[in-house]
Scaffold this motif. Structure first.
Motif, PDB file in Angstrom:
ATOM      1  N   UNK A  67      69.387 -36.408 -17.718  1.00 46.15           N
ATOM      2  CA  UNK A  67      68.077 -36.788 -17.249  1.00 46.15           C
ATOM      3  C   UNK A  67      67.756 -38.193 -17.119  1.00 46.15           C
ATOM      4  N   UNK A  68      68.641 -39.213 -17.346  1.00 49.32           N
ATOM      5  CA  UNK A  68      68.076 -40.689 -17.399  1.00 49.32           C
ATOM      6  C   UNK A  68      67.649 -41.110 -16.042  1.00 49.32           C
ATOM      7  N   UNK A  69      66.888 -42.286 -15.976  1.00 55.06           N
ATOM      8  CA  UNK A  69      66.394 -42.757 -14.672  1.00 55.06           C
ATOM      9  C   UNK A  69      67.874 -43.447 -14.097  1.00 55.06           C
ATOM     10  N   UNK A  70      67.936 -43.569 -12.912  1.00 53.42           N
ATOM     11  CA  UNK A  70      68.992 -44.168 -12.410  1.00 53.42           C
ATOM     12  C   UNK A  70      68.662 -45.453 -11.306  1.00 53.42           C
ATOM     13  N   UNK A  71      69.491 -46.411 -11.450  1.00 56.99           N
ATOM     14  CA  UNK A  71      68.960 -47.849 -10.724  1.00 56.99           C
ATOM     15  C   UNK A  71      68.881 -47.497  -9.269  1.00 56.99           C
ATOM     16  N   UNK A  72      68.006 -48.454  -8.696  1.00 58.80           N
ATOM     17  CA  UNK A  72      67.773 -48.398  -7.265  1.00 58.80           C
ATOM     18  C   UNK A  72      68.021 -49.902  -6.694  1.00 58.80           C
ATOM     19  N   UNK A  73      68.842 -49.877  -5.540  1.00 57.81           N
ATOM     20  CA  UNK A  73      69.008 -51.111  -4.970  1.00 57.81           C
ATOM     21  C   UNK A  73      68.570 -50.895  -3.794  1.00 57.81           C
ATOM     22  N   UNK A  74      68.005 -52.304  -3.177  1.00 58.67           N
ATOM     23  CA  UNK A  74      67.488 -52.285  -1.839  1.00 58.67           C
ATOM     24  C   UNK A  74      67.690 -53.637  -1.230  1.00 58.67           C
ATOM     25  N   UNK A  75      67.796 -53.669   0.061  1.00 54.73           N
ATOM     26  CA  UNK A  75      67.761 -54.956   0.993  1.00 54.73           C
ATOM     27  C   UNK A  75      67.241 -54.725   2.157  1.00 54.73           C
ATOM     28  N   UNK A  76      66.386 -55.672   2.787  1.00 53.50           N
ATOM     29  CA  UNK A  76      65.783 -55.503   3.999  1.00 53.50           C
ATOM     30  C   UNK A  76      64.449 -55.211   3.899  1.00 53.50           C
ATOM     31  N   UNK A  77      63.698 -55.165   5.434  1.00 53.90           N
ATOM     32  CA  UNK A  77      62.296 -54.725   5.527  1.00 53.90           C
ATOM     33  C   UNK A  77      61.807 -53.620   4.818  1.00 53.90           C
ATOM     34  N   UNK A  78      60.776 -53.738   4.135  1.00 51.92           N
ATOM     35  CA  UNK A  78      60.389 -52.601   3.421  1.00 51.92           C
ATOM     36  C   UNK A  78      60.937 -52.387   2.060  1.00 51.92           C
ATOM     37  N   UNK A 114      76.525 -56.664   4.566  1.00 45.12           N
ATOM     38  CA  UNK A 114      76.776 -57.703   5.350  1.00 45.12           C
ATOM     39  C   UNK A 114      76.212 -57.354   6.787  1.00 45.12           C
ATOM     40  N   UNK A 115      76.266 -56.143   7.191  1.00 44.74           N
ATOM     41  CA  UNK A 115      75.647 -55.627   8.406  1.00 44.74           C
ATOM     42  C   UNK A 115      74.224 -55.875   8.267  1.00 44.74           C
ATOM     43  N   UNK A 116      73.425 -55.497   7.397  1.00 49.68           N
ATOM     44  CA  UNK A 116      71.879 -55.692   6.885  1.00 49.68           C
ATOM     45  C   UNK A 116      71.560 -57.303   7.192  1.00 49.68           C
ATOM     46  N   UNK A 117      72.436 -58.058   6.402  1.00 47.35           N
ATOM     47  CA  UNK A 117      72.035 -59.526   6.467  1.00 47.35           C
ATOM     48  C   UNK A 117      72.116 -60.070   7.934  1.00 47.35           C
ATOM     49  N   UNK A 118      73.177 -59.485   8.669  1.00 46.88           N
ATOM     50  CA  UNK A 118      73.194 -59.755  10.028  1.00 46.88           C
ATOM     51  C   UNK A 118      72.227 -59.352  10.997  1.00 46.88           C
ATOM     52  N   UNK A 119      71.872 -58.417  10.723  1.00 45.28           N
ATOM     53  CA  UNK A 119      70.790 -57.601  11.509  1.00 45.28           C
ATOM     54  C   UNK A 119      69.389 -57.456  10.636  1.00 45.28           C
ATOM     55  N   UNK A 120      68.467 -58.104  10.742  1.00 45.13           N
ATOM     56  CA  UNK A 120      67.291 -58.421   9.755  1.00 45.13           C
ATOM     57  C   UNK A 120      66.276 -57.219  10.127  1.00 45.13           C
ATOM     58  N   UNK A 121      66.680 -56.321  11.049  1.00 42.44           N
ATOM     59  CA  UNK A 121      66.054 -55.021  11.306  1.00 42.44           C
ATOM     60  C   UNK A 121      66.560 -53.777  10.482  1.00 42.44           C
ATOM     61  N   UNK A 122      67.290 -54.234   9.547  1.00 42.37           N
ATOM     62  CA  UNK A 122      68.216 -52.899   8.944  1.00 42.37           C
ATOM     63  C   UNK A 122      67.678 -52.770   7.561  1.00 42.37           C
ATOM     64  N   UNK A 123      67.343 -51.435   7.067  1.00 38.33           N
ATOM     65  CA  UNK A 123      66.702 -51.583   5.570  1.00 38.33           C
ATOM     66  C   UNK A 123      67.830 -50.797   4.834  1.00 38.33           C
ATOM     67  N   UNK A 124      68.522 -51.215   3.890  1.00 33.13           N
ATOM     68  CA  UNK A 124      69.784 -50.653   3.252  1.00 33.13           C
ATOM     69  C   UNK A 124      69.037 -50.224   1.832  1.00 33.13           C
ATOM     70  N   UNK A 125      69.190 -49.137   1.393  1.00 35.41           N
ATOM     71  CA  UNK A 125      68.830 -48.468   0.198  1.00 35.41           C
ATOM     72  C   UNK A 125      69.827 -47.935  -0.459  1.00 35.41           C
TER      73      UNK A 125
END
Length: 428
Positions: free
Chosen positions: A385-396, A280-291
């Protein structure tokens, strides 16, 4: 034929546009990144994600909506990573040996993205449910040859990170707490103090060691991960240069290590609430990268199995961790069968009672029995050793699409905030 190729190309372009829009990447202008939020669900993998989705009724979780790829997790010296090496890779962009805290094999300290944020005059924070000096927060903020050096790691945090919220009170002396206050921190010990805090530097220690498991937590005394995350965002956001915040759902891993499916689901639920706040913070602030990325899988959890029905709803009836139920039985002298019926709504048969009583690891045996009733099997008490999910939102965030290495997370962050990891030659 040409017409068909054109149609395929149009569809591919449309798909790429949709994927980019879904991640909120816009035009991918990295210069717009002011804030970075990294969230680590320790021990989390695709199996946890699937079981959790089923646990909440089959609807998409908050995480599902921002999935971008998968990360490889092996460490420098082993195909199966530990948390220290995994977090060090995510924090420094370099592979290190298992057990190392952002240090090379020859004892050289590697700069972390949190330290890069400090150099960029950003505010910094760490929110965890483990001790603040545990492997993941330690790797982002400190340097040590071994993760077991928690006293040394703990000492490095005071005066370096602006907001410190988690467990680990026993690792700090009264002199340490006094030094923190002299450096401008407001010292906190319980939920009420946290919620009422109005200060630009916070040092919150809410438990002697790790915080209480979410499934057993007293909501009136210990703050939730969501509450700690909200307070950290509130304190860090006013900084004109932005901030870097690490949030770890530490105890998903703890639950996996003892094969406690109900505890794991509660920890993911608590983590998702914190994710909602950050998103929610990232959506309100377009300059935030969430990983958001797990560091490794723990336990090798399955989603059902061929020999039994899949009844994950059963886990909603479990009201205590396996550790707590064993404590009621072994230390408080209550009847084992009655305890498990009261706190898990499970009727143990004679063979199951005997198996627990004769086990060398009461807690794991009980947890495996309850998990089996839900149709969940575990293959180990350790990491896989399995791969893990990656989630992200925002610039970059588009730079994290596909199968990446966990070191790429640090590299994307460093590029986004203008810190050159390649030129980093360690810290004194």
């Amino acid at each position: 034929m040409r017409r068909g190729f054109k149609s395929v190309n149009v569809m591919m372009v449309a798909l790429l546009v949709l994927m980019t829009a879904a991640c909120g990447d816009g035009a991918s202008k990295d210069s717009r990144v002011k804030n970075v939020i990294v969230m680590v669900p320790d021990g989390f993998s695709a199996a946890y994600a699937t079981n959790y989705r089923n646990y909440i009724g089959g609807q998409a979780s908050t995480l599902d909506e921002i999935l971008v790829g998968m990360a490889k997790t092996r460490s420098l010296d082993h195909f199966i990573t530990d948390s220290a090496a995994a977090a060090s890779a995510m924090a420094t962009g370099n592979k290190v040996q298992n057990g190392a805290i952002s240090m090379t094999a020859d004892g050289k300290a590697l700069k972390t993205v949190l330290e890069g944020a400090i150099e960029a005059n950003k505010a910094t924070g760490m929110v965890v449910t483990s001790t603040l000096s545990h492997a993941t927060p330690g790797a982002f903020s400190s340097h040590a040859n071994s993760r077991v050096q928690e006293l040394e790691i703990a000492a490095q945090l005071i005066g370096k990170v602006d907001v410190l919220l988690g467990g680990g009170k026993n690792l700090y002396s009264p002199e340490d707490k006094k030094r923190a206050e002299e450096l401008g921190y407001l010292y906190l010990e319980n939920r009420d103090q946290l919620l009422e805090a109005n200060h630009d530097k916070l040092f919150g220690l809410f438990a002697g060691e790790s915080m209480t498991p979410e499934i057993d937590r007293d909501a009136m005394t210990e703050p939730s991960l969501e509450e700690m995350t909200n307070k950290a965002l509130e304190v860090l956001a006013p900084n004109k240069n932005g901030f870097f915040l690490l949030v770890e759902g530490s105890q998903i891993d703890y639950a996996g290590h003892v094969n406690d499916a109900a505890w794991a689901m509660r920890e993911i639920e608590a983590f998702e609430r914190a994710v909602k706040s950050a998103l929610e913070f990232a959506k309100e602030n377009g300059d935030t990268l969430l990983i958001i990325a797990g560091d490794h899988d723990t336990g090798g959890m399955t989603v059902g199995n061929v020999d039994s029905s899949y009844s994950i709803d059963l886990l909603h009836h479990v009201k205590a961790s396996g550790a707590a139920m064993i404590d009621y039985w072994k230390r408080q002298g209550q009847d084992l069968k009655e305890v498990v019926h009261e706190y898990a709504q499970v009727e143990l048969n004679d063979d199951e009672i005997r198996a627990i009583e004769e086990s060398h690891y009461y807690e794991a045996t009980l947890n495996q029995i309850i998990s089996d009733r839900a149709g969940i099997i575990w293959i180990t008490l350790y990491h896989t050793g399995v791969d893990v999910p990656v989630y992200a939102y925002g610039p970059g965030s588009s730079k994290l699409f596909g199968v990446i290495d966990n070191t790429d997370i640090a590299k994307v962050i460093a590029q986004s905030i203008g810190f050159d990891l390649e030129s980093a030659e360690g810290v004194e």
